[in-house]
Scaffold this active site. Sequence first.
Site, PDB file in Angstrom:
ATOM      1  N   ASP A  10       1.605  26.360  50.543  1.00 56.07           N
ATOM      2  CA  ASP A  10       1.538  24.908  50.293  1.00 56.07           C
ATOM      3  C   ASP A  10       2.072  24.161  51.518  1.00 56.07           C
ATOM      4  O   ASP A  10       3.076  23.459  51.438  1.00 56.07           O
ATOM      5  CB  ASP A  10       2.332  24.531  49.026  1.00 56.07           C
ATOM      6  CG  ASP A  10       3.809  24.933  49.086  1.00 56.07           C
ATOM      7  OD1 ASP A  10       4.156  25.856  49.862  1.00 56.07           O
ATOM      8  OD2 ASP A  10       4.621  24.315  48.366  1.00 56.07           O
ATOM      9  N   HIS A 240      12.548  29.370  54.833  1.00 58.52           N
ATOM     10  CA  HIS A 240      12.300  30.148  53.607  1.00 58.52           C
ATOM     11  C   HIS A 240      11.075  31.061  53.703  1.00 58.52           C
ATOM     12  O   HIS A 240      11.143  32.252  53.438  1.00 58.52           O
ATOM     13  CB  HIS A 240      12.086  29.199  52.423  1.00 58.52           C
ATOM     14  CG  HIS A 240      13.216  28.286  52.145  1.00 58.52           C
ATOM     15  ND1 HIS A 240      14.364  28.674  51.507  1.00 58.52           N
ATOM     16  CD2 HIS A 240      13.377  26.969  52.433  1.00 58.52           C
ATOM     17  CE1 HIS A 240      15.189  27.654  51.388  1.00 58.52           C
ATOM     18  NE2 HIS A 240      14.613  26.600  51.941  1.00 58.52           N
TER      19      HIS A 240
HETATM   20  C1  BDR Z   1      10.313  26.822  48.933  1.00 56.59           C
HETATM   21  O1  BDR Z   1       9.933  25.537  48.448  1.00 56.59           O
HETATM   22  C2  BDR Z   1       9.118  24.881  49.401  1.00 56.59           C
HETATM   23  O2  BDR Z   1       9.524  23.565  49.531  1.00 56.59           O
HETATM   24  C3  BDR Z   1       9.242  25.653  50.683  1.00 56.59           C
HETATM   25  O3  BDR Z   1       8.048  25.603  51.437  1.00 56.59           O
HETATM   26  C4  BDR Z   1       9.540  27.056  50.218  1.00 56.59           C
HETATM   27  O4  BDR Z   1       8.337  27.749  49.930  1.00 56.59           O
HETATM   28  C5  BDR Z   1      11.819  26.876  49.096  1.00 56.59           C
HETATM   29  O5  BDR Z   1      12.448  26.644  47.873  1.00 56.59           O
HETATM   30 CA    CA Z   2       6.168  26.935  50.732  1.00 61.56          CA
END
Ligand code: BDR
Ligand code: CA
Length: 313
Positions: A10, A240
Amino acid sequence: MKYPIIFDTDPGVDDAQAIAIALRHPDIDLLGMTTTFGNVDIDTATHNALLLGELAGQPVPVAQGSACPMVKPRHPAPKHIHGDNGLGNIPLPPVTGQAESRNAAQFIVDTVRARPGEVSLVAVGPLGNLAAALQLAPEIVNLVRQVVVMGGSIREGGNVTPVAEANIFNDAHAAQKVLTAGWPLTLVGLDVTHRCILTPEHMSRIEAAQGSLGRVLAGSYDFYRAFYRDALGIDGCCPHDSVALAWLVRPELFKTTRGHLTVVTEGAAEGQTILAAEGRQFIEPRWSGTPLAQVCLEVDGAAVSQWIADTLG
Ligand code: BDR
Ligand code: CA
């Protein structure tokens, strides 16, 4: 290439950096990207996936997927973290390519069926596309090489609520299906991603080495960094989604445990991921009824951040 993958994403600032790694790392063969709502709406997610492949000079197939959660209404996109355009509101060049005519779930099923036992699914957004693929072709549970999910939190607490991580919270019903499907799955959650900090120095190296892609990654990072300064008091960002790829390629940097996962789908704890450790008997048996999965609980965060900077720098 050691790891043929489909990257379910995303994009999203940290997704963008992970996409760059998937395109650049010599051991990863990015077969395609599937897109989902989450950090941005679905059309923006698909646009950004196409754009990042083009900026890298390595366009790959992009198949559009889930526009909203399976059951509940959509939670608003976190524009204060990723910007309106998902890439920190920096001006972006136009995209020339187009998404696949197949949707994300069909792309996953076709690709996995064509290469039984070879394809890893790396999912770094809400999990509707993987849930839809399971519904379309339940046999893919036995055909994937492995499933890596950036999401959830066992001991660390959440980043959307005190207990829920964003990718799981955004579609808890889909997550419950995916995390309990019985395929070889590893959860790479906040327990490890919060231990990895990408510093401005790391980012300068990446900017210098990655041309126009590097300028987009660095420009969006600057926006994302403000959120981390305010929320966690750090000068840098948690990368992340790149940590899921680090697990794929450098698993020796992590400590894992096995157990049974449950996702809470309703109520105040909606989106929480609960782990019942393998072999542990509970008086209430429901927590141990799901198939075994693997969860990352510890990491050498400095080594992962270095791996990211070395891969892109
Ligand atoms: C996850 O949430 C999204 O906002 C980031 O891209 C990552 O995949 C972290 O909690
Ligand atoms: Ca993500």
